[in-house]
Design an enzyme around this catalytic site. Sequence first.
Site, short mmCIF file in Angstrom:
data_model
loop_
_atom_site.label_atom_id
_atom_site.label_comp_id
_atom_site.label_asym_id
_atom_site.label_seq_id
_atom_site.Cartn_x
_atom_site.Cartn_y
_atom_site.Cartn_z
N CYS A 102 -9.78 -5.24 -9.73
CA CYS A 102 -9.26 -3.95 -9.27
C CYS A 102 -7.87 -4.06 -8.64
CB CYS A 102 -10.24 -3.25 -8.34
SG CYS A 102 -10.46 -4.09 -6.77
N HIS A 136 0.81 -1.23 0.00
CA HIS A 136 0.00 0.00 0.00
C HIS A 136 0.84 1.27 0.00
CE1 HIS A 136 -3.06 -2.99 0.91
NE2 HIS A 136 -3.77 -2.20 0.15
N GLU A 153 -10.85 -11.93 -3.05
CA GLU A 153 -9.39 -11.89 -2.84
C GLU A 153 -8.90 -12.99 -1.92
OE1 GLU A 153 -8.46 -7.87 -1.64
OE2 GLU A 153 -10.14 -7.76 -0.28
N ASN A 159 -4.21 -8.39 -6.07
CA ASN A 159 -3.04 -8.20 -5.20
C ASN A 159 -3.07 -9.22 -4.07
OD1 ASN A 159 -2.68 -5.97 -6.78
ND2 ASN A 159 -3.42 -4.51 -5.27
N ASP A 160 -4.24 -9.33 -3.46
CA ASP A 160 -4.36 -10.29 -2.36
C ASP A 160 -4.64 -11.70 -2.86
OD1 ASP A 160 -3.87 -8.99 0.13
OD2 ASP A 160 -5.65 -7.78 -0.24
N ARG A 177 2.76 -10.58 -0.32
CA ARG A 177 2.83 -9.55 -1.36
C ARG A 177 3.79 -8.42 -0.98
NH1 ARG A 177 -3.11 -6.49 -0.96
NH2 ARG A 177 -2.15 -4.61 -1.77
N ARG A 234 -15.36 1.14 -1.13
CA ARG A 234 -14.99 -0.06 -0.40
C ARG A 234 -14.92 0.26 1.09
NH1 ARG A 234 -9.30 -3.08 -1.36
NH2 ARG A 234 -8.49 -1.37 -0.12
#
Length: 560
Positions: free
Chosen positions: A490, A187, A419, A442-443, A453, A330
């Site tokens: 996303c 992040h 995810e 990503n997850d 990650r 979200r």
Amino acid sequence: MEQVLKGVPAAPGMAIGRACIRRQAGNRPSESRAANPQEELAALQAAVERTAAQLREIMSRVASRASQKEAGILNTQLLALSDPLFMDSVKALILNDGCAAEDAVGRSVLALTEKFQALDVPRLQERAADVRDVGQRLIRNLAGPPDSSPPEAGILFAANLAPSEVSLLEPAQVAAIVTEEGSATGHAAILARALNICAVMGVKDALARVCEGDAVLVDGTSGEVVLHPEECTIERYRLGHGRQQAELERLAAQRDLPAITLDGFRIELAANIAGPQGIAAALSAGAESVGVVRTEFLFLGRDTMPSEEEQFEVYREIVSGMAPRRVIIRTLDLGADKELPYCPLAHEINPALGLRGVRLCLRQQHIFGAQLRAIVRAASFGNVAIMLPMISDISEVHRTKEILGRFAGRAVPLGIMIETPAAAIMASDLAAEVEFFSIGTNDLVQYVLAVDRLDDRLAGLYQPFHPAVLRLIRAVSEAAHRHGKWVGVCGEMAADPLAVALFLGLGVDELSMEPGSIPAIKSIVRQTRRSDAVALTEELLALNSAPQIVSRLEQWSPQL
Ligand code: PEP
Ligand code: MG
């Protein structure tokens, strides 16, 4: 002498400037002794004054940029500078133990933070974070030249940066970020891209190789960091960067054209944003909607949780700024690498598998309820959907619906992120419960492959094109469509030019990404024939290793 360091390209762009090194206080084994305690005290006093002046300056900048409350966190640090518990300990170490000022600050920070943390009182743990932060600044001011802030925007070097630290950076002051740890899907990197600060992460031993004030060139697109660049090197990078800029401008001209394949298949291209500041970038990139507002970023860089009212104002600004386009908000995805000083999380041995996302919200229903209410209220100002992160069980959807059912107001469509492997495998059951899916690659990649990650040492194992990931995505897409629901992506993979044909072939309905990537992805969509992408995807799904899949994709789209 010129030296090139390699790291992970984390945020694109190029910058040239002087190195500003951020060292961690409290973890530097230092035995340095003071030659003259009185001189150390004088140096300490000067550094305290400089630190206080810097904090006041940043407070005024932050306050004018966002809410006054955001400056609160810095005010607390200012107070820590005159906290007798802290400063008396520093002075005693200088006078009684003969420590150098820098060493005395480091030791006091360590002793105090350990003491606060051991007490397990949230308020004191917050204070520990403040003492640590202000200690780091003090040490930088003691160690650096009298004015260590460079005249032009500097290149920030650090071992690691937390997302909350990145959120406080001023693009006008920080031209680029170079860290020893970190990855492109962390992040901190995602925020750097949102702030348009170029970044290279995972640069081994960067701090040992660079000195404060060194001239540095950073290429966030290639992941190269050049120390002491020569004129001809600067020229070469400038040329490359100029070409990239020209290409971006050429693509920007397609902003108002639809993302439609040569044979008429339309895919929606949406923007990932971190707050209202992302609206302008999303609109100018031609985003058709917002695919995810990462709301936790609104909660960073402050010292208190935003109230329902404050959240409502922010959501309303985004929703009306994007209207009539849809905005998917979200709900809070805290935990793992995203922590808030005012919402201390219990220590977890493996935070990525711990209390994060919707799990945390369902345990802290006062926080969750306030956020959901604020979103429902903002929904009257435009086109809004709610999305839940980190779903791993259908009961999490049921419990959220129950909370939403208690609020008056218009019904807001509810979707979930896919995810976790559990959500992907249960996609058919989940599709019957919600309006849409957005695949958080990503997850999903991290959990399917059991590869952290954030760990740059595992970067080679973190393979978004792994067949296990692709076959799961296909199953998710089919499950959604069987139930008449739409499915988007996303995660960062949505912005990978190599993945476009694959997502078109899988029938994904929406791709959501950093606004800056939209023009390039649109251009590829417009040059692709969907029927070819479907045939290619069939072929890819029969392969059994990521390198094979990647090389087939590269072969298929040589122009990329
Ligand atoms: C993802 O996991 O792909 C995602 C979009 O969420 P985040 O990166 O915020 O975890
Ligand atoms: Mg995620």
